[in-house]
Motif scaffolding. Structure first.
Motif, short mmCIF file in Angstrom:
data_model
loop_
_atom_site.label_atom_id
_atom_site.label_comp_id
_atom_site.label_asym_id
_atom_site.label_seq_id
_atom_site.Cartn_x
_atom_site.Cartn_y
_atom_site.Cartn_z
N TYR A 1 0.95 -0.97 -0.02
CA TYR A 1 0.09 -0.23 0.26
C TYR A 1 0.83 1.15 0.49
O TYR A 1 0.40 1.59 -0.93
CB TYR A 1 -0.90 0.01 1.37
N ARG A 2 1.94 1.23 0.77
CA ARG A 2 3.25 2.84 1.01
C ARG A 2 3.53 2.77 -0.51
O ARG A 2 3.82 3.50 -0.59
CB ARG A 2 3.15 2.94 1.96
N ASP A 3 3.60 1.54 -0.67
CA ASP A 3 4.67 2.21 -2.37
C ASP A 3 4.21 1.23 -3.69
O ASP A 3 4.81 1.76 -4.52
CB ASP A 3 5.86 0.76 -1.94
N ARG A 4 2.56 1.61 -3.79
CA ARG A 4 2.11 2.08 -4.49
C ARG A 4 2.03 3.39 -5.08
O ARG A 4 2.28 3.97 -4.64
CB ARG A 4 0.21 1.79 -4.23
N VAL A 5 2.36 3.22 -6.63
CA VAL A 5 3.07 4.06 -7.60
C VAL A 5 1.68 5.36 -7.24
O VAL A 5 0.36 4.62 -8.39
CB VAL A 5 3.46 3.75 -8.55
N LEU A 6 1.20 6.55 -7.63
CA LEU A 6 -0.04 7.66 -7.80
C LEU A 6 0.09 8.05 -8.82
O LEU A 6 -0.77 8.05 -9.62
CB LEU A 6 -0.03 8.10 -6.21
N LEU A 7 1.33 8.49 -8.95
CA LEU A 7 1.97 9.37 -10.29
C LEU A 7 3.24 9.22 -11.06
O LEU A 7 3.86 8.90 -9.92
CB LEU A 7 1.37 10.94 -10.19
N ARG A 8 3.79 8.93 -12.26
CA ARG A 8 4.50 9.14 -12.99
C ARG A 8 4.41 9.98 -13.68
O ARG A 8 4.15 10.58 -14.79
CB ARG A 8 4.70 7.75 -13.62
N LEU A 9 5.79 11.33 -13.60
CA LEU A 9 5.31 12.20 -14.31
C LEU A 9 7.31 12.56 -14.61
O LEU A 9 8.27 11.63 -14.78
CB LEU A 9 5.63 13.24 -13.28
N ARG A 10 7.47 13.30 -14.94
CA ARG A 10 8.90 14.07 -15.83
C ARG A 10 9.16 15.22 -14.30
O ARG A 10 8.47 15.90 -14.35
CB ARG A 10 9.22 14.26 -17.53
N ASP A 11 10.68 15.15 -14.35
CA ASP A 11 11.42 16.52 -13.21
C ASP A 11 11.44 17.58 -14.02
O ASP A 11 10.96 17.71 -15.19
CB ASP A 11 11.79 16.42 -12.06
N GLU A 12 11.63 18.74 -13.64
CA GLU A 12 12.29 20.17 -14.72
C GLU A 12 13.69 19.95 -14.88
O GLU A 12 13.44 20.68 -15.78
CB GLU A 12 12.37 21.25 -13.21
N HIS A 13 13.98 18.58 -15.17
CA HIS A 13 14.88 18.10 -16.26
C HIS A 13 14.45 17.67 -16.70
O HIS A 13 14.74 17.07 -17.86
CB HIS A 13 16.09 17.79 -15.47
N GLY A 14 13.37 16.82 -17.56
CA GLY A 14 12.61 16.29 -18.42
C GLY A 14 12.83 14.89 -17.64
O GLY A 14 12.74 13.71 -18.82
N ASP A 15 13.53 13.92 -16.71
CA ASP A 15 13.56 12.72 -16.53
C ASP A 15 12.75 12.28 -15.21
O ASP A 15 11.87 13.19 -14.61
CB ASP A 15 15.56 12.81 -15.08
N PRO B 1 13.28 8.07 -8.68
CA PRO B 1 14.38 8.55 -10.59
C PRO B 1 13.15 7.33 -10.45
O PRO B 1 13.53 6.50 -10.14
CB PRO B 1 15.36 8.81 -10.04
N GLY B 2 12.95 7.22 -11.60
CA GLY B 2 12.38 6.31 -12.78
C GLY B 2 11.43 6.16 -12.95
O GLY B 2 10.57 6.23 -11.45
N TRP B 3 10.87 5.81 -13.81
CA TRP B 3 8.86 5.22 -13.94
C TRP B 3 9.08 3.50 -13.28
O TRP B 3 8.26 3.20 -13.25
CB TRP B 3 8.76 4.89 -15.17
N ASP B 4 10.16 2.80 -13.28
CA ASP B 4 10.23 1.05 -12.83
C ASP B 4 11.49 1.35 -11.89
O ASP B 4 12.32 2.04 -11.55
CB ASP B 4 10.08 0.58 -13.45
N LYS B 5 11.35 0.05 -10.48
CA LYS B 5 12.15 -0.27 -9.93
C LYS B 5 13.59 -1.56 -10.67
O LYS B 5 14.17 -1.49 -10.10
CB LYS B 5 11.67 -0.96 -9.01
N TRP B 6 13.17 -1.51 -12.03
CA TRP B 6 14.22 -2.33 -12.24
C TRP B 6 15.53 -1.70 -13.14
O TRP B 6 14.78 -0.99 -13.44
CB TRP B 6 13.35 -3.54 -13.56
N GLY B 7 16.46 -2.74 -13.80
CA GLY B 7 17.99 -2.13 -13.91
C GLY B 7 18.83 -1.68 -13.42
O GLY B 7 18.21 -2.54 -11.66
#
Length: 364
Positions: free
Chosen positions: A155-169, A200-206
């Motif tokens: 529940y706590r780790d559930r992603v609410l929003l996927r965005l880009r920061d001020e640098h576009g990341d 940072p990042g849209w997923d936790k893999w890599g």
């Protein structure tokens, strides 16, 4: 009555909101001068209506404009959007702006009822698991706490929003970030900003998994802060609110005088609660594993304050979107006003204009 634009010959469309004048999807009117235009949505030119069709339609437009919640105005021109979809452009003295809080009652009430149903269903399932496990002879003392902790972590780790920061990341904002993110006073004493924690990042893999999952913080300003705060507060207020809390939220905004004036107050209150909690200097590990929101954060404010912030950010976002259209409308209106003045005076002798000017100066 015409139905196509006299400039580009495009279809002007129809509306069901103004029975006296069912043509057009955007109507502009000037009650003081008795003028009514249909604004073409294709070329944005203003089509002046015939004299004989105006008066009752102008009165109907005025009534609809004044009764509409979502409207903005400059010194010379106002814009309102009706539920039916018709847009009204009012030329003349601005109408006093009001905060219409009535529309939020149903919205928060529905969330509250939905949250109660979900909570009841989860409780029933959990009870069934406990009873079933006990009957089966399982050692639930070891299994059930583990399941509960796993559910909490999910529940706590559930992603609410996927965005880009001020640098576009790319970044992820998780539910646990509502426990630490907050409104803060801006550099200007009358402003506010949004301090948002994220990963940072849209997923936790890599290969850089550990680095990617490290908490970061950014400060969001202006219209971006308004939009993001509105989205995050909707998640923080997922359980809605009771009527008493909604009334208290409305009173907070009305006490400030306007939603825009309320948000800097809310930021000062949030920073005061956060600083006074004694938890502002928690070590990173404890912050990462928080089970409850810190005081003064988006999820840690009192219910009525959270509801008021969501109301105010949504109101301000909608008004800014409408105000962006006012600048273009005002330029178009000045051009259309000159054409209308010439057109309306074609059938009138100069003596009539002189008489009207004398009468106005006498009453002034």
């Amino acid at each position: 009555m015409y139905s196509t634009c006299i400039f580009c010959h495009g279809d002007l469309g129809r509306n069901e909101a103004i029975e006296e004048f069912p043509v057009g999807r955007r109507l502009a009117f000037d009650g003081a001068k008795g003028r009514l235009w249909v604004v073409c949505r294709r070329c944005e030119r203003w089509n002046l209506s015939p004299l004989e069709t105006r008066w009752e339609a102008i009165e109907a437009c005025e009534r609809a404009f004044e009764s509409t919640r979502m409207r903005v105005a400059s010194d010379n021109i106002g814009l309102a959007k009706l539920k039916e979809g018709l847009e009204l452009v009012r030329v003349g003295d601005p109408v006093r702006q009001e905060f219409a809080a009535w529309r939020y009652g149903d919205q928060f009430g529905r969330r509250r009822r939905r949250a109660a149903l979900v909570t009841g269903a989860v409780g029933a399932v959990a009870g069934g698991v406990v009873v079933g496990g006990t009957i089966a002879g399982f050692a639930m003392g070891g299994i059930f706490p583990g399941l509960f902790q796993g559910a909490q972590a999910w529940y706590r780790d559930r992603v609410l929003l996927r965005l880009r920061d001020e640098h576009g990341d790319p970044i992820r904002i998780q539910r646990k970030h509502l426990y630490t993110s907050r409104l803060v006073p801006g550099p200007d004493a009358s402003g506010w900003d949004l301090r948002v924690d994220h990963i940072p990042g849209w997923d936790k893999w890599g290969k850089t998994r550990k680095r990617k999952n490290r908490r970061h913080t950014m400060i969001v300003h202006g219209s971006e802060a308004i939009g993001l705060a509105g989205q995050l507060m909707a998640h923080a207020n997922r359980s809605g609110g009771a009527r008493k809390a909604i009334r208290a939220a409305v009173e907070r905004i009305e006490e400030a005088g306007h939603p825009e004036a309320f948000l800097p107050r809310a930021a000062r209150r949030a920073i005061s609660d956060f600083s006074g909690s004694g938890k502002a200097d928690l070590p990173p590990k404890k912050v990462e594993n928080l089970m409850k929101p810190l005081p003064g954060t988006l999820a840690g404010l009192k219910v009525d304050m959270r509801l008021a912030i969501e109301m105010a950010t949504h109101e301000q976002a909608e008004r800014e979107a409408l105000e962006g259209e006012l600048k273009e409308l005002e330029a178009r209106w000045r051009e259309a006003e000159e054409i209308a003045r010439i057109a309306d005076n074609l059938l009138l002798p100069e003596s009539v204009d002189s008489f009207i000017a004398d009468e106005r100066s006498r009453t002034d």
